[in-house]
Design an enzyme around this catalytic site. Sequence first.
Site, PDB file in Angstrom:
ATOM      1  N   GLU A 102       0.821  -1.208   0.000  1.00  0.00           N
ATOM      2  CA  GLU A 102       0.000   0.000   0.000  1.00  0.00           C
ATOM      3  C   GLU A 102       0.860   1.264   0.000  1.00  0.00           C
ATOM      4  O   GLU A 102       0.429   2.312  -0.469  1.00  0.00           O
ATOM      5  CB  GLU A 102      -0.925  -0.007   1.235  1.00  0.00           C
ATOM      6  CG  GLU A 102      -2.373   0.255   0.878  1.00  0.00           C
ATOM      7  CD  GLU A 102      -3.333   0.070   2.041  1.00  0.00           C
ATOM      8  OE1 GLU A 102      -4.331  -0.637   1.844  1.00  0.00           O
ATOM      9  OE2 GLU A 102      -3.103   0.624   3.124  1.00  0.00           O
ATOM     10  N   HIS A 113       7.092 -27.047  -0.977  1.00  0.00           N
ATOM     11  CA  HIS A 113       6.481 -28.104  -1.784  1.00  0.00           C
ATOM     12  C   HIS A 113       5.408 -27.545  -2.709  1.00  0.00           C
ATOM     13  O   HIS A 113       4.556 -28.274  -3.183  1.00  0.00           O
ATOM     14  CB  HIS A 113       5.944 -29.201  -0.865  1.00  0.00           C
ATOM     15  CG  HIS A 113       7.060 -29.911  -0.173  1.00  0.00           C
ATOM     16  ND1 HIS A 113       7.499 -31.161  -0.536  1.00  0.00           N
ATOM     17  CD2 HIS A 113       7.878 -29.512   0.838  1.00  0.00           C
ATOM     18  CE1 HIS A 113       8.527 -31.512   0.226  1.00  0.00           C
ATOM     19  NE2 HIS A 113       8.766 -30.531   1.069  1.00  0.00           N
ATOM     20  N   LYS A 149     -13.805   0.706  -3.618  1.00  0.00           N
ATOM     21  CA  LYS A 149     -14.881   1.143  -2.720  1.00  0.00           C
ATOM     22  C   LYS A 149     -15.977   1.851  -3.518  1.00  0.00           C
ATOM     23  O   LYS A 149     -17.158   1.596  -3.312  1.00  0.00           O
ATOM     24  CB  LYS A 149     -14.333   2.122  -1.673  1.00  0.00           C
ATOM     25  CG  LYS A 149     -13.427   1.501  -0.657  1.00  0.00           C
ATOM     26  CD  LYS A 149     -13.119   2.535   0.419  1.00  0.00           C
ATOM     27  CE  LYS A 149     -11.988   2.086   1.311  1.00  0.00           C
ATOM     28  NZ  LYS A 149     -11.515   3.132   2.201  1.00  0.00           N
TER      29      LYS A 149
HETATM   30  O1  PA5 Z   1      -3.149   1.775   5.910  1.00  0.00           O
HETATM   31  C1  PA5 Z   1      -4.261   2.240   5.760  1.00  0.00           C
HETATM   32  O2  PA5 Z   1      -4.479   3.452   5.907  1.00  0.00           O
HETATM   33  C2  PA5 Z   1      -5.444   1.371   5.425  1.00  0.00           C
HETATM   34  O3  PA5 Z   1      -5.084   0.057   5.263  1.00  0.00           O
HETATM   35  C3  PA5 Z   1      -6.493   1.444   6.527  1.00  0.00           C
HETATM   36  O4  PA5 Z   1      -5.912   1.039   7.729  1.00  0.00           O
HETATM   37  C4  PA5 Z   1      -7.679   0.568   6.200  1.00  0.00           C
HETATM   38  O5  PA5 Z   1      -8.187   0.908   4.965  1.00  0.00           O
HETATM   39  C5  PA5 Z   1      -8.750   0.720   7.273  1.00  0.00           C
HETATM   40  O6  PA5 Z   1      -9.163   2.032   7.350  1.00  0.00           O
HETATM   41  P1  PA5 Z   1      -9.955   2.580   8.592  1.00  0.00           P
HETATM   42  O7  PA5 Z   1      -9.113   2.420   9.802  1.00  0.00           O
HETATM   43  O8  PA5 Z   1     -10.198   4.019   8.267  1.00  0.00           O
HETATM   44  O9  PA5 Z   1     -11.229   1.790   8.697  1.00  0.00           O
END
Ligand code: PA5
Length: 441
Positions: A283, A304, A418
Amino acid sequence: MIRYEQKNLHPWINDDVLKALQPQVESACELLASRKGPGGDFIGWYDPSKVVPAAELDAIKEASKRIQDQSELLVTVGIGGSYLGARAVLEGLPWDEASENGVDIDFAGHHMSARDTEMLLDHLDDYEVSINVISKSGTTTEPAIAFRLLKAYMEDRYGKDEAKNRIYATTDAKKGALRKLATEEGYATFVIPDDVGGRFSVLSPVGLLPIAAAGFDIDALLAGAMDSFKTYGASTDVLTNDCLRYAASRVALYRQGKAIEILSTFEPAFHYLIEWWKQLNGESEGKNRSGLFPAGCEFSTDLHSMGQWIQEGQRNAFETFLIEEKPSASVVVPDTGDDLDGLAYLAGRELSEINLEAWKGVSLAHYDGGMPNSSLIVESMTTRTMGELIHFFERATGISCYLQGVNPFDQPGVEAYKANMFALLGKPGFEAQAQALRARL
Ligand code: PA5
């Protein structure tokens, strides 16, 4: 302490390759420490002693004791950075690191599987339950749906007042639907600092509350992160600072066409540590049509299956082993007094010692197959070592991203799915997108 061995990265990586990166590494370090780089408003995780104010840390410890008094099971509701870090720590640490009064932790809100959710709701009746709902934005659909279900379950089972005493919300100080709901319902709340993004938040209340409730020593975890902060922040020398050497090596390998990093372990308990690391890197780095693809393998299981690809498949990857040298568990191969299974030569030897020899053999075999590899080695996985490792990886991710000119702290690409999902589900405001999507289905 973490040891970084990179003999098996030669000839792809050598001192000259790393030295050539020294000026870029220095700039990356400066961007991180000064918080002046892209995403600089989200580097609140950098100094672990400053993430959680002392009063909030005390409140987390008190809440965790209350959870332990009230419950046998804490269901942690969250997705991505709001759950993976805690799970990595809880499953990666040996249970003898936890105190006896720790509660079991279950996880919800990171998928929308009816099957899994039905099973979770069914088995809650067998335990005294508390809930910790975690969302920084407070609006993420998956945890919001799970929490709606769990809130209804808790109110039905315990009544509204008692349910309120068993629900803990970790969210933004002011914004988001979860903050509003928690305030209106009167839940105990914990704040995710503005300058700490989800995947860098495990050492904030996001991870600390469930980790403390499970009986682990969060002071030791934070102390380990501080060890790392000091050790790897002490110099910007790419040759002697292992965190920088790791970060620079992975970027140099990427520039040589090695587009995949496989984090491999011989310890199944590190499964979620790898999942957390995958999110941290995927990410943070996967932007602008570039960035390493972070993958994971668990050996011997994957030897394996994926082992064949790693040994002889396309040579566009490199491997980083995550190794625990001296696990606290002791299992000895029995001496049966015969050699019917051909294993007499292993009689009396520790399983962990055999596992280490497997790592050494595998790393050389993969190297001989043209797979560059290096190893991050911890002597024993303790709560303190875990804190150290977490901060090591967070710093390495920040440095790697700045070396590649990428903002490590946003995730614009996550929004695309989303929006499509909202449109297809009929969320108000997404009508035009829904029509366009339906025409393509
Ligand atoms: O690293 C990030 O920002 C994302 O992975 C969020 O943690 C994830 O999308 C969850 O978001 P939120 O805590 O707003 O529900």
